[in-house]
Every structure is written in structure tokens, then in C-alpha cells.
Design a protein around this motif. Structure first.
Motif, PDB file in Angstrom:
ATOM      1  N   TYR A 125      29.659  19.305   6.515  1.00 32.42           N
ATOM      2  CA  TYR A 125      30.744  18.894   7.074  1.00 32.42           C
ATOM      3  C   TYR A 125      31.226  17.940   6.148  1.00 32.42           C
ATOM      4  N   ASN A 126      32.658  18.043   5.742  1.00 35.64           N
ATOM      5  CA  ASN A 126      33.371  17.097   5.298  1.00 35.64           C
ATOM      6  C   ASN A 126      32.624  16.722   3.949  1.00 35.64           C
ATOM      7  N   LYS A 137      37.302  25.364  14.038  1.00 32.12           N
ATOM      8  CA  LYS A 137      38.714  24.840  13.538  1.00 32.12           C
ATOM      9  C   LYS A 137      38.483  24.039  12.204  1.00 32.12           C
ATOM     10  N   ASN A 138      38.991  23.017  12.215  1.00 28.35           N
ATOM     11  CA  ASN A 138      38.729  21.860  11.088  1.00 28.35           C
ATOM     12  C   ASN A 138      37.581  21.137  11.212  1.00 28.35           C
ATOM     13  N   SER A 191      35.990  16.126  14.274  1.00 26.73           N
ATOM     14  CA  SER A 191      36.908  16.429  13.040  1.00 26.73           C
ATOM     15  C   SER A 191      37.662  15.117  12.615  1.00 26.73           C
ATOM     16  N   ASP A 192      38.758  15.273  11.601  1.00 23.75           N
ATOM     17  CA  ASP A 192      39.155  13.996  10.993  1.00 23.75           C
ATOM     18  C   ASP A 192      39.814  13.296  11.967  1.00 23.75           C
TER      19      ASP A 192
END
Length: 383
Positions: free
Chosen positions: A163-164, A219-220, A236-237
Motif C-alpha cells: 500500500y502506497n 479502488k485507490n 486511502s489518500d
């Protein structure tokens, strides 16, 4: 014939647009990610799995001396290849999209380029990532099985996912550092903790993990849904937020006001109540598999949620003879759900559908399925 196990435990819309008489088109409901609670009533009238289906597409898994499968889980796909593990000796299997066997990967061992076990498996493009909790390490290989690199995590989460450029982790009550205990945490690209969420209180000191990864792409970001929890979170962000609540009402076993003792955990094996749930969340639909104790005569339901319509279906997944479940949900693939079904059960299940609802991928026939003991993959499009 091999038996199909429903539980893999480590411990223990399409929205149909039509026109009315005035030729005015009906607008599809836009599904948002605002927090929502869904009432999952175990006493809802049951509906046959086949009655909810618009169409199915089946793929046989070629049976060879190197591709004998007991079951399929942790499935992912990329560039026309299906990658999954079967739980047998921690093998990883690669098949093409037509179900032809490509190769088997096994790098199990204690060496620096090997994994001790497969806790989680996922793909990053054409790179295979394997998390081994016994080693607190994420190993990466290409799809030929060649070692690329490894990363030793500063903690031993119950489940983990990229993640990220770092990792999102379900800590399963393990410490993120020497003193801090949180239910979820993230690591940055340098493997430094950069987020800790939902501190653990004294009453929840015992952790249980299911073999299904509780961190999944969405999703993102990622969704996080630990065992023994009725709330799914989304990271998420935009931050860390609750996404949905699985409201089982009085059928939910856990009560935050009760101490989670070893006795309390052992009792859940015989309870009729739901002690955990596996929620597979798509953009428009959700599939929920509740976990209950082993109570004679009690069949745990599956729930199918239409997020746009807000409807909940209590799905009877049993075979026609009312015995064990006929198929197990694995993951969403866009608007279709991938299920795994044992080959001896395919013909009986398909008899509940019309011929125009059934499609076989090239190289797959019903005769070939019935001549193999390997499980089958089935893409299901719902009504």
C-alpha cells in the motif's frame, strides 16, 4: 474424492437500464463510499444461489502430475495468467486464462531466498509477493519463480498487503513496536511506521486470524477487515475511515463489554452466533460469508448485498441435496465474482440454470471437468 473444506483457518450492478413507455431512461444509482450499516438477518427468507445469477463462465484447471489441487484460494491474475495457492506444501500455481497449467512455484525453505510459509499472496504487476508471518518477511519473485528481493518487516502482522509504496497491516493484536498495540498500522517505503489506527484495549488481548487476507485492494486504497470484527474500514489518500457495518443484531457473538478470555474464545466453536465474517467488497455488490460455530443442523448462510439498491439477500449455497456449500466466493473481478466449485458438483449445479446462462472458456468442457478431480473456477455475473 477429495473433500472441500469451507473454512481455511490458521487458528483452531450490473444495474439494468431500460426504457419506460415514454422512452425515458432510468438512471443508475451511483454508489458512494459513505459509511453504511447493512442488517444481515440470519432469519431472512433464503434464496437459491442459482436464482440470483444472470450468467456463469467456467474454466477447468488442467490436471497434471504437477497440478493436483485440493482447493483454490488467494487467487490473483495478470496478463492472462491466474496465480493462486492450494495450501499443499505452500505451492504457488500459475495457469493461463484458459485453465492450462503453466508451472508450479515452490521456494519453501529456510534460506535467504525462501519463504517459511505462505500467509498472504498477491501480484504487483508480473511480480509475485509472498508474506510469511513465521519469518515476518515479504518475499518477491517473478512468475518463473526466480527470486527478486525480500523485505523483513519491523512487526509480525496477521495479514499484510502492499500500500502506497509501503504496507497496510492487520496487526491481529501484535505490537507495532515495543509498547504500542493497534488493530491496524501502515509502513512507509522505508518500512517505518507512519500510521497506527484503533488502539487495542485490555479486553481484546487475544487475536485470531483467518487464512483469507484481511487487507484487500479497493479502488485507490485498501479495505481492512480483521477477524472478530463487524466493521470494515477503508484506507486511502483521504485517510482512514469506517466503510460499512455488518449488523448481525443479536446474532453477533462478540460484545465489547466482555473480556475476551481463552474460555470465551473456545466457546465460540459451539455457538450459533456469528463470531467473524469475510466480506468481499466490490464497487456495487458485497458478498459476506459469516463464520459460526459447528452446530449440528445449522447451515451458515451467505449474504449478497446490492449496494445501489440497498437490498440484502440471504443466499442458500447448499447443494441440491442440502449438504455442504456448492461454491466458495474468492474475489471480485470487476463486476463478476470468482467462485471455486468442486468438479463433481458442477453438473448438478448447472442443471439449475438455463443453457443460455452457461458459458465454457476455450479448452473447457463439462466432460473434461467431470473427468478431473481438480476444482473449477467460475465467473458469476449477477442479475
Amino acid at each position: 474424492m477429495k473433500q472441500f473444506s469451507l473454512f481455511f483457518l490458521l487458528l483452531l450492478v450490473t444495474f439494468s437500464c431500460s426504457k419506460n413507455t415514454s422512452e425515458e431512461e432510468i438512471e443508475a444509482v451511483v454508489v458512494t463510499d459513505d459509511f453504511k450499516s447493512y442488517r444481515l438477518d440470519m432469519d431472512l427468507p433464503v434464496e437459491r444461489f442459482s436464482d440470483l445469477i444472470e450468467s456463469v463462465e467456467l474454466v477447468r484447471m488442467e490436471e497434471t502430475d504437477n497440478s493436483l489441487l485440493s482447493y483454490i484460494y488467494a487467487i490473483d491474475h495478470t496478463k492472462g495468467e491466474l496465480v493462486f495457492t492450494s495450501g499443499r506444501e505452500d505451492d504457488v500455481f500459475v495457469f493461463d486464462s484458459k485453465g492450462n497449467f503453466v508451472r508450479k512455484i515452490n521456494r519453501k525453505g529456510e534460506g535467504p531466498e525462501e519463504y517459511l510459509n505462505i500467509t498472504d499472496l498477491w501480484l504487483e504487476g508480473d511480480t509475485l509477493a509472498i508474506y510469511s508471518m513465521n519469518k515476518s518477511t515479504v518475499m518477491r519473485y517473478n512468475l518463473e519463480g526466480d527470486f527478486i528481493r525480500s523485505e523483513r518487516l519491523p512487526a509480525s502482522p496477521g495479514h499484510v498487503l502492499s500500500y502506497n509504496k509501503g504496507y497496510a497491516m492487520d496487526m491481529n493484536y501484535r505490537p507495532i513496536n515495543d509498547t504500542s498495540r493497534y488493530r491496524y498500522a501502515t509502513l512507509d517505503r522505508n518500512l517505518k511506521p507512519n500510521g497506527m489506527y484503533l488502539p487495542v484495549d485490555n479486553r481484546m488481548a487475544i487475536g485470531i486470524s483467518l487464512s483469507t487476507n484481511s487487507v484487500a485492494p479497493y479502488k485507490n486504497g485498501v479495505i481492512l477487515h480483521r477477524a472478530m470484527s463487524d466493521t470494515v474500514h477503508y484506507m486511502s489518500d483521504k485517510g482512514f475511515t469506517p466503510l460499512l457495518h455488518l449488523n448481525f443484531g443479536n446474532d453477533w457473538y462478540w460484545k465489547e463489554s466482555r473480556d475476551v478470555t481463552e474460555q470465551f474464545v473456545s466457546e465460540m466453536g459451539n455457538t450459533e452466533k456469528v463470531w467473524s465474517a469475510d466480506a468481499k467488497i466490490g464497487a456495487n455488490r458485497i458478498w459476506v460469508l459469516p463464520y459460526t460455530g459447528s452446530v449440528e443442523g445449522r447451515v451458515s448462510p451467505n449474504f449478497f448485498i446490492d449496494r445501489g439498491a440497498g437490498t440484502v439477500h440471504n443466499v442458500d449455497m447448499r447443494k441440491a441435496d442440502k449438504s455442504n456449500s456448492v461454491a466458495i466466493a474468492l474475489r471480485w473481478d470487476n463486476e463478476q465474482m470468482i467462485f471455486t466449485i468442486q468438479s463433481p458438483d458442477v453438473a448438478s449445479f448447472l442443471s439449475e440454470l438455463n443453457e443460455d446462462q452457461i458459458k465454457f472458456r476455450p479448452s473447457t468442457t463439462l466432460e473434461e471437468i467431470e473427468s478431473s478431480e481438480n476444482p473449477v473456477l467460475m465467473w458469476v455475473k449477477f442479475k
